[in-house]
Design a protein around this motif. Structure first.
Motif, PDB file in Angstrom:
ATOM      1  N   ILE A 179       0.834  -1.201   0.000  1.00 54.19           N
ATOM      2  CA  ILE A 179       0.000   0.000   0.000  1.00 54.19           C
ATOM      3  C   ILE A 179       0.869   1.251   0.000  1.00 54.19           C
ATOM      4  CG2 ILE A 179      -1.627   1.366   1.365  1.00 54.19           C
ATOM      5  CD1 ILE A 179      -2.924  -1.300   2.219  1.00 54.19           C
ATOM      6  N   TRP A 180       1.912   1.297   0.848  1.00 53.94           N
ATOM      7  CA  TRP A 180       2.744   2.511   0.926  1.00 53.94           C
ATOM      8  C   TRP A 180       3.404   2.786  -0.419  1.00 53.94           C
ATOM      9  CZ3 TRP A 180       0.123   3.813   4.582  1.00 53.94           C
ATOM     10  CH2 TRP A 180       0.087   3.224   5.835  1.00 53.94           C
ATOM     11  N   ASP A 181       3.919   1.740  -1.055  1.00 55.55           N
ATOM     12  CA  ASP A 181       4.552   1.911  -2.364  1.00 55.55           C
ATOM     13  C   ASP A 181       3.546   2.435  -3.386  1.00 55.55           C
ATOM     14  OD1 ASP A 181       6.763   1.545  -4.278  1.00 55.55           O
ATOM     15  OD2 ASP A 181       5.464  -0.022  -5.095  1.00 55.55           O
ATOM     16  N   ARG A 182       2.377   1.853  -3.380  1.00 55.50           N
ATOM     17  CA  ARG A 182       1.342   2.271  -4.338  1.00 55.50           C
ATOM     18  C   ARG A 182       0.896   3.703  -4.088  1.00 55.50           C
ATOM     19  NH1 ARG A 182      -3.635  -1.498  -6.170  1.00 55.50           N
ATOM     20  NH2 ARG A 182      -4.695   0.007  -7.485  1.00 55.50           N
ATOM     21  N   LEU A 183       0.710   4.074  -2.818  1.00 55.36           N
ATOM     22  CA  LEU A 183       0.298   5.440  -2.499  1.00 55.36           C
ATOM     23  C   LEU A 183       1.344   6.456  -2.948  1.00 55.36           C
ATOM     24  CD1 LEU A 183      -1.355   5.021   1.005  1.00 55.36           C
ATOM     25  CD2 LEU A 183      -2.475   5.626  -1.148  1.00 55.36           C
ATOM     26  N   ARG A 184       2.611   6.149  -2.749  1.00 55.39           N
ATOM     27  CA  ARG A 184       3.669   7.063  -3.201  1.00 55.39           C
ATOM     28  C   ARG A 184       3.590   7.258  -4.712  1.00 55.39           C
ATOM     29  NH1 ARG A 184       6.845   4.364   0.621  1.00 55.39           N
ATOM     30  NH2 ARG A 184       7.657   3.002  -1.000  1.00 55.39           N
ATOM     31  N   ARG A 185       3.417   6.184  -5.437  1.00 61.16           N
ATOM     32  CA  ARG A 185       3.320   6.284  -6.906  1.00 61.16           C
ATOM     33  C   ARG A 185       2.071   7.049  -7.333  1.00 61.16           C
ATOM     34  NH1 ARG A 185       2.568   1.312  -8.932  1.00 61.16           N
ATOM     35  NH2 ARG A 185       2.680   0.217  -6.969  1.00 61.16           N
ATOM     36  N   GLU A 186       0.942   6.788  -6.681  1.00 62.33           N
ATOM     37  CA  GLU A 186      -0.299   7.486  -7.025  1.00 62.33           C
ATOM     38  C   GLU A 186      -0.188   8.980  -6.744  1.00 62.33           C
ATOM     39  OE1 GLU A 186      -3.586   5.608  -5.042  1.00 62.33           O
ATOM     40  OE2 GLU A 186      -3.432   3.790  -6.241  1.00 62.33           O
ATOM     41  N   LEU A 187       0.400   9.343  -5.607  1.00 65.15           N
ATOM     42  CA  LEU A 187       0.521  10.760  -5.264  1.00 65.15           C
ATOM     43  C   LEU A 187       1.458  11.510  -6.205  1.00 65.15           C
ATOM     44  CD1 LEU A 187       0.503  10.619  -1.385  1.00 65.15           C
ATOM     45  CD2 LEU A 187      -1.190  11.750  -2.844  1.00 65.15           C
ATOM     46  N   ASP A 188       2.400  10.798  -6.829  1.00 65.73           N
ATOM     47  CA  ASP A 188       3.294  11.434  -7.799  1.00 65.73           C
ATOM     48  C   ASP A 188       2.550  11.960  -9.016  1.00 65.73           C
ATOM     49  OD1 ASP A 188       5.573  11.095  -6.294  1.00 65.73           O
ATOM     50  OD2 ASP A 188       6.246   9.296  -7.365  1.00 65.73           O
ATOM     51  N   THR A 189       1.393  11.368  -9.323  1.00 61.44           N
ATOM     52  CA  THR A 189       0.674  11.745 -10.541  1.00 61.44           C
ATOM     53  C   THR A 189      -0.701  12.350 -10.280  1.00 61.44           C
ATOM     54  OG1 THR A 189      -0.274   9.526 -10.760  1.00 61.44           O
ATOM     55  CG2 THR A 189       1.820   9.945 -11.890  1.00 61.44           C
TER      56      THR A 189
END
Length: 93
Positions: A64-74
């Motif tokens: 989840i943390w990895d995915r959230l970081r990627r989502e927030l980048d875009t």
């Protein structure tokens, strides 16, 4: 479910959507309002909501943390509320 923003739709954006899509003004207003409502969350609100959604899908926190970081980048998120002093510091340092 996120709420539409209703009366906060900028008129210039509404005119642009009507002009470029040909859809009626009432439908364009609803569409723009819905999209703006989707992106009105702050980063904190977005992270809390998405964490709960992803956890409900069975994902573990490490993923989840990895995915959230990627989502927030875009993903555009709502700006925080700035005081006048904070705005002055942004402009003048």
């Amino acid at each position: 479910m996120l709420d539409a923003v209703d009366d906060e739709v900028p008129e210039d954006l509404l005119r642009h959507v009507v002009r470029t899509t040909g859809i009626p003004p009432g439908l364009a207003h609803r569409l723009v309002s819905d999209v703006m409502g989707y992106f009105v969350e702050t980063a904190t609100e977005y992270v809390r909501r998405r964490h709960a959604e992803l956890q409900a899908q069975g994902l573990k926190n490490a993923a989840i943390w990895d995915r959230l970081r990627r989502e927030l980048d875009t993903r555009p998120v709502a700006a925080p509320k700035f005081t006048e002093r904070q705005l002055r510091r942004i402009v003048y340092g």
